[in-house]
Design an enzyme around this catalytic site. Structure first.
Site, short mmCIF file in Angstrom:
data_model
loop_
_atom_site.label_atom_id
_atom_site.label_comp_id
_atom_site.label_asym_id
_atom_site.label_seq_id
_atom_site.Cartn_x
_atom_site.Cartn_y
_atom_site.Cartn_z
N TYR A 191 7.99 7.17 21.90
CA TYR A 191 7.46 6.25 21.08
C TYR A 191 8.19 6.64 19.73
CZ TYR A 191 3.71 8.64 18.40
OH TYR A 191 2.98 9.49 17.81
N HIS A 227 4.84 14.03 2.70
CA HIS A 227 3.50 13.56 2.82
C HIS A 227 2.96 14.24 3.85
CE1 HIS A 227 5.66 10.44 0.65
NE2 HIS A 227 4.88 9.23 1.00
N TYR A 260 -1.15 10.64 -1.64
CA TYR A 260 -0.19 9.64 -1.76
C TYR A 260 -0.99 8.12 -1.47
CZ TYR A 260 1.35 7.27 2.89
OH TYR A 260 1.38 6.62 4.05
N ARG A 261 -2.04 8.09 -0.83
CA ARG A 261 -2.71 6.91 -0.69
C ARG A 261 -4.12 7.38 -0.08
NH1 ARG A 261 0.14 3.92 4.62
NH2 ARG A 261 -0.83 1.88 4.56
N ASP A 277 0.88 -1.25 -0.01
CA ASP A 277 -0.09 0.08 0.06
C ASP A 277 0.88 1.26 -0.02
OD1 ASP A 277 -2.60 0.70 -0.51
OD2 ASP A 277 -2.89 1.31 1.79
N ARG A 296 -10.19 -1.64 -5.95
CA ARG A 296 -9.03 -1.20 -5.29
C ARG A 296 -8.50 -0.15 -5.97
NH1 ARG A 296 -4.97 -1.13 -1.54
NH2 ARG A 296 -2.88 -1.94 -2.21
N TYR A 347 -6.79 7.92 19.16
CA TYR A 347 -8.12 7.74 18.98
C TYR A 347 -8.90 7.93 20.27
CZ TYR A 347 -6.73 5.84 14.77
OH TYR A 347 -6.24 5.71 13.71
N GLU A 355 10.85 5.19 3.32
CA GLU A 355 10.15 5.30 2.07
C GLU A 355 10.18 3.65 1.57
OE1 GLU A 355 7.43 6.01 0.09
OE2 GLU A 355 8.18 7.81 -0.52
N GLU A 360 1.10 5.38 19.00
CA GLU A 360 0.51 6.54 18.32
C GLU A 360 -1.22 6.24 18.42
OE1 GLU A 360 2.35 8.38 15.50
OE2 GLU A 360 1.11 7.72 13.77
N GLU A 393 0.54 15.71 18.68
CA GLU A 393 1.36 15.29 19.82
C GLU A 393 0.45 15.01 21.10
OE1 GLU A 393 3.90 14.48 18.12
OE2 GLU A 393 5.10 14.99 19.60
C1 LIG Z 1 -2.38 5.36 15.00
C2 LIG Z 1 -2.14 4.99 13.37
C3 LIG Z 1 -0.90 5.14 12.74
C4 LIG Z 1 -0.43 4.86 11.70
N1 LIG Z 1 0.78 5.23 11.02
C5 LIG Z 1 1.24 4.83 9.89
C6 LIG Z 1 2.43 4.96 9.66
O1 LIG Z 1 3.53 5.62 10.27
N2 LIG Z 1 2.99 4.70 8.12
C7 LIG Z 1 2.22 4.08 7.20
O2 LIG Z 1 2.08 3.41 6.43
N3 LIG Z 1 0.95 3.72 7.76
C8 LIG Z 1 0.48 4.05 8.93
N4 LIG Z 1 -1.06 3.39 9.59
C9 LIG Z 1 -1.72 3.01 8.31
C10 LIG Z 1 -1.86 1.43 8.72
O3 LIG Z 1 -2.35 0.95 9.76
C11 LIG Z 1 -0.42 0.81 8.30
O4 LIG Z 1 0.12 1.34 6.96
C12 LIG Z 1 -0.36 -0.53 8.17
O5 LIG Z 1 0.69 -1.14 7.99
C13 LIG Z 1 -1.09 -1.15 7.01
O6 LIG Z 1 -1.71 -2.29 7.58
P1 LIG Z 1 -1.10 -3.96 7.23
O7 LIG Z 1 0.49 -3.66 7.51
O8 LIG Z 1 -1.57 -4.86 8.06
O9 LIG Z 1 -1.25 -4.37 5.70
P2 LIG Z 1 -2.62 -5.10 5.24
O10 LIG Z 1 -3.81 -4.34 6.00
O11 LIG Z 1 -2.34 -6.39 5.23
O12 LIG Z 1 -2.37 -4.28 3.55
C14 LIG Z 1 -2.79 -3.13 3.17
C15 LIG Z 1 -3.60 -3.33 1.93
O13 LIG Z 1 -2.57 -3.72 0.90
C16 LIG Z 1 -3.46 -4.81 -0.03
N5 LIG Z 1 -2.68 -6.03 0.15
C17 LIG Z 1 -2.43 -6.58 1.34
N6 LIG Z 1 -1.61 -7.65 1.25
C18 LIG Z 1 -1.89 -7.87 -0.18
C19 LIG Z 1 -1.00 -8.94 -0.81
N7 LIG Z 1 -0.39 -9.89 -0.25
N8 LIG Z 1 -1.28 -8.97 -2.34
C20 LIG Z 1 -2.08 -7.89 -2.84
N9 LIG Z 1 -2.42 -6.97 -2.12
C21 LIG Z 1 -2.36 -6.97 -0.72
C22 LIG Z 1 -4.80 -4.90 0.44
O14 LIG Z 1 -5.49 -3.88 -0.29
C23 LIG Z 1 -4.71 -4.20 1.68
O15 LIG Z 1 -6.04 -3.69 2.22
C24 LIG Z 1 -1.39 4.16 10.86
C25 LIG Z 1 -2.52 3.85 11.06
C26 LIG Z 1 -2.89 4.04 12.49
C27 LIG Z 1 -4.10 3.55 13.22
#
Ligand SMILES: Cc1cc2nc3c(=O)[nH]c(=O)nc-3n(C[C@H](O)[C@H](O)[C@H](O)COP(=O)(O)OP(=O)(O)OC[C@H]3O[C@@H](n4cnc5c(N)ncnc54)[C@H](O)[C@@H]3O)c2cc1C
Length: 515
Positions: free
Chosen positions: A365, A434, A471-472, A166, A510, A382, A176, A378, A285
């Protein structure tokens, strides 16, 4: 007679669906095909301002191997049933584990959780989708390998593969994440298994060290897309530096973002500051400190600037809080530290070192994340408003002070119009930032939920008018965000979809991609 189901895939009759489920059970075993509503509940927990029903899965399956995935795809192609792959399923604020469209079957890859290889000399790893950052961290600790990785904030429960596909970000010099991935294994809709880069070469031992291979580089096609199911990913690890010096620089005024970004940019581009810098606003913060909104403001609309100012004073939080680190030897860090001190002094910032940060949850953290130590610090966000509503609004900005200030003001004004607070930060940034804003709302409050949807919509379209793209994006807005990138890109994406997935079974919708 067919079984009564809460959600069915679009255009699929209940009887056909039941037949498909029976065939999936024959491949995966009954216990790995979930259709019971209670067991499906975790795949329908969303934080977005739309009804859960819109993202209700018809089933969830948990294959354990590439061969099982291939078998599953045969069945799904036959019945034309769409599947939504997830890895660790913690895409919180972007759609969580729920499918992009109602009725899709969630393919949960958590049982494929092997750390296949870590090469301590080349500093590389090869992992399956179900591997969590915590698992990788524990593995490196147990084996006493002095290697670090970059992880996102919810790192303890999320995983490197899902985050990378993602195109997520983290906080070390490897922040990155897609840039620091190297080689993927992908199961295509027809069951073919593609290895990208050097992985297609028989007997190659360079899959995890050289990204490009020969001919077009295909890896990017499998990020933020639905062209395949990624079953392995190579990633680069960084050697733990002999000396790590994290620090925070606090600034008193919201408009200081201009001088902060202009002062940091040359240091980032020259890699004096090598890591993905964060510039966090007071209201990011505060909840992680932790401070509760209700202790400072309970009136209508967004929290007033005066209350934000009081939070800053009461809890020693800057209007902006820069998090960065030096990664090197004592000698190089001593030399670069002088540059950091001069920049802070020249821009009116107050430095807080690791030593001075002791006792502060918010700083701790962050400093842990900057060395890839998983935590859940983080999640304090919530508690700010409560009610579990969150969507990330995440436009890209040039790393120029005037641009970041303009984006911050635009976002703050639109959020306030709908009664929401500006909870934002700027991250990563060699040449871009970002701009990540958490639109926090109470999902149990119907008006707030409606306003959150309308607010995101206005943010998206107002930013797009200025040429600012996301970006997302969360799955509820995937189609609208994709539309902001224009028709030619979308038409190419559709042609690729038709060629690679003619039955439209891989996560249609998607990132706005579908037939
Ligand atoms: C408090 C908080 C802070 C956060 N901070 C960050 C941060 O610092 N940076 C950041 O990047 N994100 C952040 N997030 C967002 C998110 O929680 C993270 O990016 C997290 O790593 C994504 O979930 P995951 O790793 O379980 O991926 P998944 O949920 O497993 O995958 C993400 C998406 O990728 C696709 N996908 C997954 N696996 C596959 C596969 N094998 N093949 C094809 N497609 C696939 C699917 O569409 C899926 O929905 C934050 C969220 C919260 C709640």
């Amino acid at each position: 007679m067919s079984t009564k189901r809460k959600a069915l895939p679009k255009g699929i009759a209940a009887g056909e669906f039941d037949k498909a489920i029976k065939e999936l059970k024959a491949i995966l075993g009954d216990e790995n095909v979930l259709v019971d509503e209670v067991r499906l509940a975790p795949y329908n927990k969303i934080m977005m301002p739309v009804p859960n029903d819109q993202h209700a899965p018809s089933a969830a399956i948990t294959p354990a191997s590439v061969e099982q995935i291939q078998g599953v795809l045969k069945v799904l192609n036959k019945y034309r049933i769409p599947v939504y792959p997830i890895s660790t399923g913690k895409n919180l604020g972007y759609g969580s584990a729920a499918p992009v469209q109602r009725g899709q079957i969630v393919m949960d890859l958590r049982r494929m959780n092997k750390i296949i290889e870590v090469d301590p000399d080349l500093c590389t790893a090869l992992v399956e989708p179900g591997v969590t950052y915590q698992q990788l961290y524990d593995y490196l600790q147990e084996k006493k390998l002095p290697l670090w990785f970059s992880c996102p904030a919810p790192s303890a429960i999320a995983g490197p593969l899902g985050n990378m596909v993602d195109r997520g970000v983290g906080y070390t010099p490897y922040g990155e994440h897609f840039l620091f991935s190297c080689g993927m294994e992908v199961v295509l809709a027809n069951g073919d298994v593609l290895r990208t880069g050097m992985g297609s070469m028989p007997n190659s031992n360079t899959w995890q060290v050289f990204k490009w291979g020969y001919g077009p580089t295909l890896d990017g096609m499998f990020t933020q897309s639905n062209y395949g199911i990624v079953t392995k990913m190579g990633m680069w690890l960084m050697p733990a530096p002999p000396d790590f010096r994290p620090f925070c620089i606090q600034y008193p005024n919201e408009t200081d973002i201009t001088k902060i970004v202009d002062a940091l940019r040359p240091l980032r581009i020259a890699m004096v500051i090598p890591n993905a810098v964060v510039i966090a606003h007071t209201l990011w913060e505060a909840p992680c400190t932790p401070v509760k909104r209700a202790d400072y403001y309970t009136g209508p609309g967004a929290i007033p600037d005066a209350a934000v100012g009081k939070i800053q004073k009461d809890h020693n939080i800057g209007a902006w809080n820069v998090y960065a680190g030096l990664y090197g030897t004592k000698e190089t860090n001593d030399a670069n530290w002088k540059i950091i001190e001069a920049v802070a002094a020249g821009t009116g910032g107050k430095i807080i070192t690791a030593e001075q940060s002791k006792g502060s949850q918010a700083l701790q953290y962050r400093f842990d994340l900057m060395k890839g130590k998983p935590n859940l610090g983080e999640f304090g966000l919530y508690n700010w408003r409560g009610g579990g509503g969150s969507i990330w609004f995440a436009p890209v900005s040039q790393a120029k002070g005037s641009e970041t200030l303009k984006q911050m003001k635009m976002a703050k004004d639109i959020l306030a119009k709908y009664g929401f607070d500006y909870v934002g930060e700027f991250i990563v940034g060699w040449r871009d930032m970002h701009h990540v804003i958490d639109l926090l709302f109470d999902r149990s409050d119907e008006t707030q939920t409606k306003n959150a949807y309308a607010c995101y919509d206005e943010l998206l379209h107002t930013f797009a008018k200025e040429g600012y793209g996301m970006y997302r994006a969360n799955t509820a807005f995937a189609e609208k965000v994709a539309a902001t990138y224009g028709p030619v890109k979308r038409s190419v994406e559709k042609k690729l979809k038709k060629a690679l997935d003619p039955n439209n079974i891989l996560a249609p919708g998607r990132c706005g991609i579908s037939l």
